[in-house]
Every structure is written in C-alpha cells, then in structure tokens.
Design a protein around this motif. Structure first.
Motif, PDB file in Angstrom:
ATOM      1  N   SER A   1      37.322  28.815  53.239  1.00  0.00           N
ATOM      2  CA  SER A   1      37.847  29.278  54.394  1.00  0.00           C
ATOM      3  C   SER A   1      37.167  31.191  53.632  1.00  0.00           C
ATOM      4  CB  SER A   1      39.097  29.563  54.181  1.00  0.00           C
ATOM      5  OG  SER A   1      39.472  30.282  53.150  1.00  0.00           O
ATOM      6  N   GLU A   2      37.214  31.753  54.440  1.00  0.00           N
ATOM      7  CA  GLU A   2      37.104  32.917  54.434  1.00  0.00           C
ATOM      8  C   GLU A   2      37.712  33.807  53.435  1.00  0.00           C
ATOM      9  OE1 GLU A   2      35.239  35.835  57.826  1.00  0.00           O
ATOM     10  OE2 GLU A   2      36.309  34.544  59.045  1.00  0.00           O
ATOM     11  N   LYS A   3      39.148  33.416  53.440  1.00  0.00           N
ATOM     12  CA  LYS A   3      40.033  34.556  52.351  1.00  0.00           C
ATOM     13  C   LYS A   3      39.566  33.681  50.782  1.00  0.00           C
ATOM     14  CE  LYS A   3      43.626  35.375  54.989  1.00  0.00           C
ATOM     15  NZ  LYS A   3      45.659  35.644  55.234  1.00  0.00           N
ATOM     16  N   THR A   4      39.205  32.380  50.747  1.00  0.00           N
ATOM     17  CA  THR A   4      38.784  31.442  49.470  1.00  0.00           C
ATOM     18  C   THR A   4      37.778  32.032  49.263  1.00  0.00           C
ATOM     19  OG1 THR A   4      40.089  29.507  50.418  1.00  0.00           O
ATOM     20  CG2 THR A   4      38.562  28.835  48.645  1.00  0.00           C
ATOM     21  N   GLN A   5      36.866  32.009  49.892  1.00  0.00           N
ATOM     22  CA  GLN A   5      35.242  32.563  49.147  1.00  0.00           C
ATOM     23  C   GLN A   5      35.748  33.853  48.568  1.00  0.00           C
ATOM     24  OE1 GLN A   5      32.962  30.838  48.944  1.00  0.00           O
ATOM     25  NE2 GLN A   5      34.357  29.172  49.529  1.00  0.00           N
ATOM     26  N   ALA A   6      36.076  34.855  49.557  1.00  0.00           N
ATOM     27  CA  ALA A   6      36.591  36.258  49.214  1.00  0.00           C
ATOM     28  C   ALA A   6      37.307  35.892  47.304  1.00  0.00           C
ATOM     29  CB  ALA A   6      37.541  37.145  50.154  1.00  0.00           C
ATOM     30  N   LEU A   7      38.217  35.105  47.355  1.00  0.00           N
ATOM     31  CA  LEU A   7      38.468  35.271  45.803  1.00  0.00           C
ATOM     32  C   LEU A   7      37.863  34.844  45.058  1.00  0.00           C
ATOM     33  CD1 LEU A   7      42.643  33.630  46.952  1.00  0.00           C
ATOM     34  CD2 LEU A   7      42.040  35.744  46.292  1.00  0.00           C
ATOM     35  N   ILE A   8      36.862  34.099  45.232  1.00  0.00           N
ATOM     36  CA  ILE A   8      35.705  32.952  44.065  1.00  0.00           C
ATOM     37  C   ILE A   8      35.290  34.238  43.996  1.00  0.00           C
ATOM     38  CG2 ILE A   8      34.637  31.809  43.844  1.00  0.00           C
ATOM     39  CD1 ILE A   8      35.799  30.173  45.737  1.00  0.00           C
ATOM     40  N   LYS A   9      34.906  35.324  44.465  1.00  0.00           N
ATOM     41  CA  LYS A   9      33.994  36.236  44.526  1.00  0.00           C
ATOM     42  C   LYS A   9      34.145  37.284  43.542  1.00  0.00           C
ATOM     43  CE  LYS A   9      30.760  39.688  46.902  1.00  0.00           C
ATOM     44  NZ  LYS A   9      30.394  40.585  48.230  1.00  0.00           N
ATOM     45  N   ALA A  10      35.958  37.338  44.443  1.00  0.00           N
ATOM     46  CA  ALA A  10      36.449  38.908  43.335  1.00  0.00           C
ATOM     47  C   ALA A  10      36.625  38.385  42.005  1.00  0.00           C
ATOM     48  CB  ALA A  10      37.446  39.500  44.008  1.00  0.00           C
TER      49      ALA A  10
ATOM     50  N   ALA B   1      43.786  21.714  46.004  1.00  0.00           N
ATOM     51  CA  ALA B   1      42.186  22.159  45.099  1.00  0.00           C
ATOM     52  C   ALA B   1      42.062  22.558  44.541  1.00  0.00           C
ATOM     53  CB  ALA B   1      41.215  21.372  46.393  1.00  0.00           C
ATOM     54  N   ALA B   2      41.657  22.955  43.425  1.00  0.00           N
ATOM     55  CA  ALA B   2      41.059  24.140  42.768  1.00  0.00           C
ATOM     56  C   ALA B   2      39.828  23.872  43.047  1.00  0.00           C
ATOM     57  CB  ALA B   2      40.676  23.081  41.257  1.00  0.00           C
ATOM     58  N   VAL B   3      39.114  25.137  43.281  1.00  0.00           N
ATOM     59  CA  VAL B   3      37.917  26.233  43.941  1.00  0.00           C
ATOM     60  C   VAL B   3      37.077  26.627  42.812  1.00  0.00           C
ATOM     61  CG1 VAL B   3      38.779  25.498  45.873  1.00  0.00           C
ATOM     62  CG2 VAL B   3      39.513  27.714  44.873  1.00  0.00           C
ATOM     63  N   ALA B   4      37.424  27.213  41.477  1.00  0.00           N
ATOM     64  CA  ALA B   4      37.158  28.125  40.364  1.00  0.00           C
ATOM     65  C   ALA B   4      37.685  28.366  39.551  1.00  0.00           C
ATOM     66  CB  ALA B   4      36.524  29.186  41.338  1.00  0.00           C
ATOM     67  N   GLY B   5      36.481  28.660  38.488  1.00  0.00           N
ATOM     68  CA  GLY B   5      37.602  28.627  37.288  1.00  0.00           C
ATOM     69  C   GLY B   5      37.707  29.452  37.112  1.00  0.00           C
ATOM     70  N   VAL B   6      38.706  30.140  36.172  1.00  0.00           N
ATOM     71  CA  VAL B   6      39.043  32.007  36.036  1.00  0.00           C
ATOM     72  C   VAL B   6      38.848  31.835  34.511  1.00  0.00           C
ATOM     73  CG1 VAL B   6      40.066  34.223  36.804  1.00  0.00           C
ATOM     74  CG2 VAL B   6      39.964  32.354  38.056  1.00  0.00           C
ATOM     75  N   HIS B   7      39.762  31.719  33.928  1.00  0.00           N
ATOM     76  CA  HIS B   7      39.824  31.843  32.327  1.00  0.00           C
ATOM     77  C   HIS B   7      40.278  30.675  31.698  1.00  0.00           C
ATOM     78  CE1 HIS B   7      44.008  33.125  33.141  1.00  0.00           C
ATOM     79  NE2 HIS B   7      44.323  32.480  32.218  1.00  0.00           N
TER      80      HIS B   7
ATOM     81  N   THR C   1      40.735  25.541  31.205  1.00  0.00           N
ATOM     82  CA  THR C   1      40.255  26.085  32.535  1.00  0.00           C
ATOM     83  C   THR C   1      41.236  26.586  33.695  1.00  0.00           C
ATOM     84  OG1 THR C   1      38.030  26.129  31.683  1.00  0.00           O
ATOM     85  CG2 THR C   1      38.644  27.274  33.790  1.00  0.00           C
ATOM     86  N   ASN C   2      42.046  27.703  33.502  1.00  0.00           N
ATOM     87  CA  ASN C   2      42.902  27.725  34.385  1.00  0.00           C
ATOM     88  C   ASN C   2      42.380  28.338  36.132  1.00  0.00           C
ATOM     89  OD1 ASN C   2      45.614  29.774  33.387  1.00  0.00           O
ATOM     90  ND2 ASN C   2      44.612  27.745  31.893  1.00  0.00           N
ATOM     91  N   PHE C   3      42.104  27.366  36.870  1.00  0.00           N
ATOM     92  CA  PHE C   3      41.692  27.910  38.504  1.00  0.00           C
ATOM     93  C   PHE C   3      42.343  27.968  39.295  1.00  0.00           C
ATOM     94  CE2 PHE C   3      39.677  24.126  36.493  1.00  0.00           C
ATOM     95  CZ  PHE C   3      37.953  24.417  36.595  1.00  0.00           C
ATOM     96  N   LEU C   4      41.393  28.827  40.133  1.00  0.00           N
ATOM     97  CA  LEU C   4      42.045  29.074  41.529  1.00  0.00           C
ATOM     98  C   LEU C   4      42.372  28.014  42.568  1.00  0.00           C
ATOM     99  CD1 LEU C   4      42.229  31.633  43.342  1.00  0.00           C
ATOM    100  CD2 LEU C   4      40.106  31.034  44.236  1.00  0.00           C
ATOM    101  N   VAL C   5      43.449  27.838  43.282  1.00  0.00           N
ATOM    102  CA  VAL C   5      43.433  26.264  43.499  1.00  0.00           C
ATOM    103  C   VAL C   5      44.122  27.061  44.706  1.00  0.00           C
ATOM    104  CG1 VAL C   5      45.628  24.653  43.996  1.00  0.00           C
ATOM    105  CG2 VAL C   5      43.978  25.725  41.732  1.00  0.00           C
TER     106      VAL C   5
END
Length: 314
Positions: free
Chosen positions: A279-288, A135-141, A267-271
């Motif tokens: 999850s906490e790790k996913t949310q931390a990655l999205i924020k960063a 699942a894709a969770v956030a676009g980055v670039h 767009t390249n996504f965080l997956v």
C-alpha cells in the motif's frame, strides 16, 4: 490492566477544492461566454491545486497511524520519522503501547496502519497462537538484550542459586536463555525452546545445562526492570532497559552478540496486516524508516544501545 495512550497526534491540514457553479441565462451567447469563463477558471484552479497539494491515497487519507512501544520505537517515530514523512506530505500519528500484545491485536482489528516494535519470531508466534494475520515488511533496528543487575557489577559475581529473570513469552524467553548460554551462565539450553514439556522450572533443575543452579524466573518482559530489586539479575529487552534508564543507572553486565542469522532474528521490523504490504502508506513508511536521516538519528542518539538494521523482510 494494560494501558494504551496516545503520545503524538498531528492533525493534517486539509486542502479544500472550491466548486465552480454557473448561473443560467436566457441569452445563448451569454451562456456560452459564461461557460467558457468557468472552464478556464476551473482548469486554472485545478492546475494550481495539483501543484500545491501532495500526492494522496485513493481516498485522500494522508495520515499514517503506527503503534509502537515507548523506547526507542516511539522516540524514533516522533523525533525523526515524522519529519521525514512530512517531506512527502504524510502526517504520522504514533500510538504508544506499554506491552507487546495490544499493538498486534489493534493492527489486526484495523485500528492501526502498521506497528513497529517486534522481531519476526514474536510476530510469527503471535500469528500462530492468536490467529493473527500480520506480515513484516522492513527491518529497522536491533536492540541488544542485556543482562542487568542492581546487586552485582560483573557476571562472575552472580552466586550459585541466584534468581535470574527472563521474559515469559516464548520468543524472548528463548532469546534470553540463548544469551545466558552465550555468556557462560548456562552450559546449554537443555530442551528449552524445542521441547514443549521442558519449562523454565525444568531448566532450573537441569544440573547439566544449569550447573550453578540458577533459578530461572519467567516474568512479563515489561516488568523485568521493575522486578530487578527482587532478582539477582535479569535478561532485559533493550527497549524496556532504555525506557527504565538501566544503561545509565545500572549498566548491562553484558549484551548479545550477533552473526548473520541472529541479526535477522533480532531485528525489529515494521509490520502491517497481510494484504497491505504494498500500500502507499506502507511504502511511505518503509522509505522513511530506512532513510539516512533515521540511521543518523539512531547512531547519534543511542550510541550502540540501538543499532540500525535496514534489512528486507525475510
């Protein structure tokens, strides 16, 4: 055989909690005094430890393991995201892959917490074709795909019958054909991407869609820069072009243009694996990854060869 190697392993420091134990006493008052002292010391130690230690996941794991291709994904992770995550007490471990397949199968096998290298179309195709659950969770670039050549310096110089390489996976192959149409090398894509029986060979022979008779040559995306000496031109993904130093040695003859629809597509996504979206790790990655520091790094480092695209998962 495709190689996978580890470019960055940062070991997180472990904060150990001291166990306070009491010794028995035959005198009741002494036992009560000892217990009171221990309770006070334990409370003080717990308070000090809570102040010093960062918030942790339920199992205390503060290391986030992310798979990525080398350029620009691993560079962005190692050179700026690691720093941003460390501010919140997380340790980033970047696992670098030289292809597009292993980062997804490794994530499916729970060897990674996330990966960062792909578009939605490629992820969805892999979910369907390989039975993955990503699942894709956030676009980055966005990395604009470009048309590169070692033989010609302008699109108009490419002769009839020239060999033009494109990626051999469905999503990036169709993207490359769209680029060739966008830049006028092809008049249309024919049935490419919509008709399963219409192949690169069909497009090569389609005089209406391909009036210049270009030989459309599918190759693995990662190998296209190395294959340029044997081709007249190639549509190369931005990350592989950057990794091979093409923008400086053989600047793109032209690059993609984007509207709202293609911005989402490219767009390249965080997956992550399905079930780990919140999850906490996913949310931390999205924020960063979607931080101002990361945007500034992308803008200053790649100067348009990579474009920040902080969009939500579609």
């Amino acid at each position: 055989m495709k190689k996978r190697f580890l470019t960055s392993i940062v070991l997180a420091g472990v904060l150990a909690f001291g166990a306070l134990t009491g010794c028995g006493s035959s005198a009741e008052n002494a036992a009560e005094t000892t217990q009171d002292t221990q309770d006070t010391q334990a409370a003080e130690t717990t308070e000090q430890t809570q102040d010093a230690a960062p918030a942790q996941t339920e199992d205390g794991d503060k290391t986030i393991r992310v798979g990525a291709t080398p350029v620009p994904h691993a560079e962005i992770l190692d050179n700026i995201v690691k720093e941003v995550l460390a501010e919140d007490g997380w340790t980033l471990e970047t696992v670098v892959f030289s292809d597009y397949v292993l980062p997804n199968t490794s994530l499916e096998a729970d060897e990674l917490d996330a990966n960062y290298f792909q578009t939605l179309g490629y992820m969805n195709q892999q979910n369907t074709d390989a039975g993955l659950h990503l699942a894709a969770v956030a676009g980055v670039h966005i990395e604009p795909m470009g048309i590169y050549s070692q033989k010609y310096t302008a699109l108009a110089d490419i002769p009839d019958g020239a060999s033009i390489g494109i990626p051999n996976d469905p999503d990036n192959g169709e993207r490359a054909v769209d680029l060739l149409v966008q830049k006028g090398l092809l008049t249309s894509k024919g049935g490419f991407g919509t008709d399963a029986n219409y192949t690169e060979d069909s497009l090569t022979k389609d005089k209406e869609a391909n009036p210049h008779g270009y030989v459309i040559t599918p190759l693995e995306a990662a190998s296209l820069p190395l294959s340029l000496p044997d081709l007249d031109a190639a549509a190369v993904n931005g990350n592989y072009a950057l990794e091979a130093g093409l923008p400086s040695s053989y600047p793109a003859l032209d690059i993609e243009e984007f509207d709202d629809e293609t911005t989402v597509k490219r767009t390249n996504f965080l997956v992550v694996k399905q079930g780990n979206e919140t999850s906490e790790k996913t949310q931390a990655l999205i924020k960063a990854l979607q931080s101002d520091k990361v945007k500034a790094y992308i803008d200053e480092t790649y100067k348009g060869a990579v474009i920040a695209s902080f969009i939500d998962a579609q």
